[in-house]
Design a protein around this motif. Structure first.
Motif: not given
Length: 300
Positions: A25, A51-55, A64-66
């Protein structure tokens, strides 16, 4: 001279052997309050990830989570942003009339909250930020002595308290992770920015104020030995108090000043550990971390 500045922040973790990283995170994106001044932002991560996502987290911070699906020997995080350092008045806010003066906490009243937080919907939204921090005799002694002569006006009192901590707590660079307790910082009379910021949060909550911990960038201008401007940038921490009508107001316990254009908030949370720039699990290993930051003026 241009007031726009470009910041380059690079962090590299090196591991002594290939390791598996759990989801990482990253809390290095400016918070909503700073977005009006940030005109460009980019985050780059290496090595290649799956994968990389934003929340938004539970406090509204954009994180960001990688995720990596293979073992790695290093983990690189690069942030580039452009922000406006045009001076602004940190006192340019209006506090609602009922909050212009604060009330001393009645003796032995646990869970005391300043009466100007009385609206039910406001109190519910702020409820996490009243959570008491573990205190001890040093903190209680300091509060008892200091509040006896504190200003009666709310803003004046907050400014004076921030200055008092800046004068009492000698700043030190502490590279080891973690935050000292409020009691320990008072006993030592020294600490990092995150230690003194957490101390102020503890004091504010003890006085019945909604308070939170903030991590972010501090960009400053100074003159070098040749009389040429030089910009410095560091990860920093400060405290914020919520005042009806004004919203969240920042107090930098290192300088004793209110936060302004040089403070770019990245995460605002109830507890300091929830604002860590990077967090996540990894295999047992020996790790080294290198951090570089550069800031430069942008000229038209």
């Amino acid at each position: 001279m241009s007031s726009y500045v470009r910041l380059h922040h690079h962090t590299r973790y090196r591991y002594d052997r290939p390791v598996m990283l759990g989801p990482q995170t990253i809390r290095l994106r400016p918070v909503t309050a700073a977005l009006s001044a940030v005109s460009a932002y980019a985050l780059r991560v290496a090595p290649p990830y799956s994968a990389q996502t934003w929340h938004h987290d539970g406090y509204g911070n954009m994180v960001a989570q990688v995720v990596f699906d293979q073992k790695v020997t290093f983990f690189d995080i690069t942030v580039e942003l452009q922000t406006d350092l045009t001076p602004r008045d940190p006192l340019n806010f209006v506090v609602q009339e009922e909050a212009l003066h604060w009330m001393h906490r009645p003796v032995q009243e646990p869970g005391f909250i300043q009466p100007f937080y009385g609206l039910e919907e406001r109190e519910q939204a702020l409820k996490p930020y009243f959570a008491p921090v573990q205190t001890g005799p040093q903190l209680q002694k300091f509060l008892q002595s200091w509040t006896a002569q504190a200003p009666t006006e709310t803003v004046a009192m907050l400014i004076a308290l921030n200055r008092a901590l800046a004068a009492r707590i000698r700043y030190q660079v502490r590279l080891v992770p973690g935050v000292w307790s409020a009691e320990e910082t008072l006993e030592r009379e020294t600490g990092s920015c995150r230690d003194s910021a957490w101390l102020l949060v503890a004091l504010l909550r003890e006085l019945g104020f909604a308070a939170r911990f903030v991590s972010g960038y501090l960009i400053q201008s100074c003159m070098n030995g040749e009389g040429v401007e030089a910009l410095t940038c560091d990860l920093h921490a400060w405290a914020e108090a919520y005042l009806p009508g004004a919203g969240w107001i920042g107090f930098d316990t290192t300088s004793g000043l209110l936060t302004a254009q040089a403070h770019v908030g990245l995460a605002a949370t109830v507890m300091p550990e929830e604002a860590a720039p990077v967090s996540g699990l990894l295999d047992a290993c020996q790790a080294e971390m290198d951090v570089t930051m550069q800031a430069q003026r942008l000229f038209a």
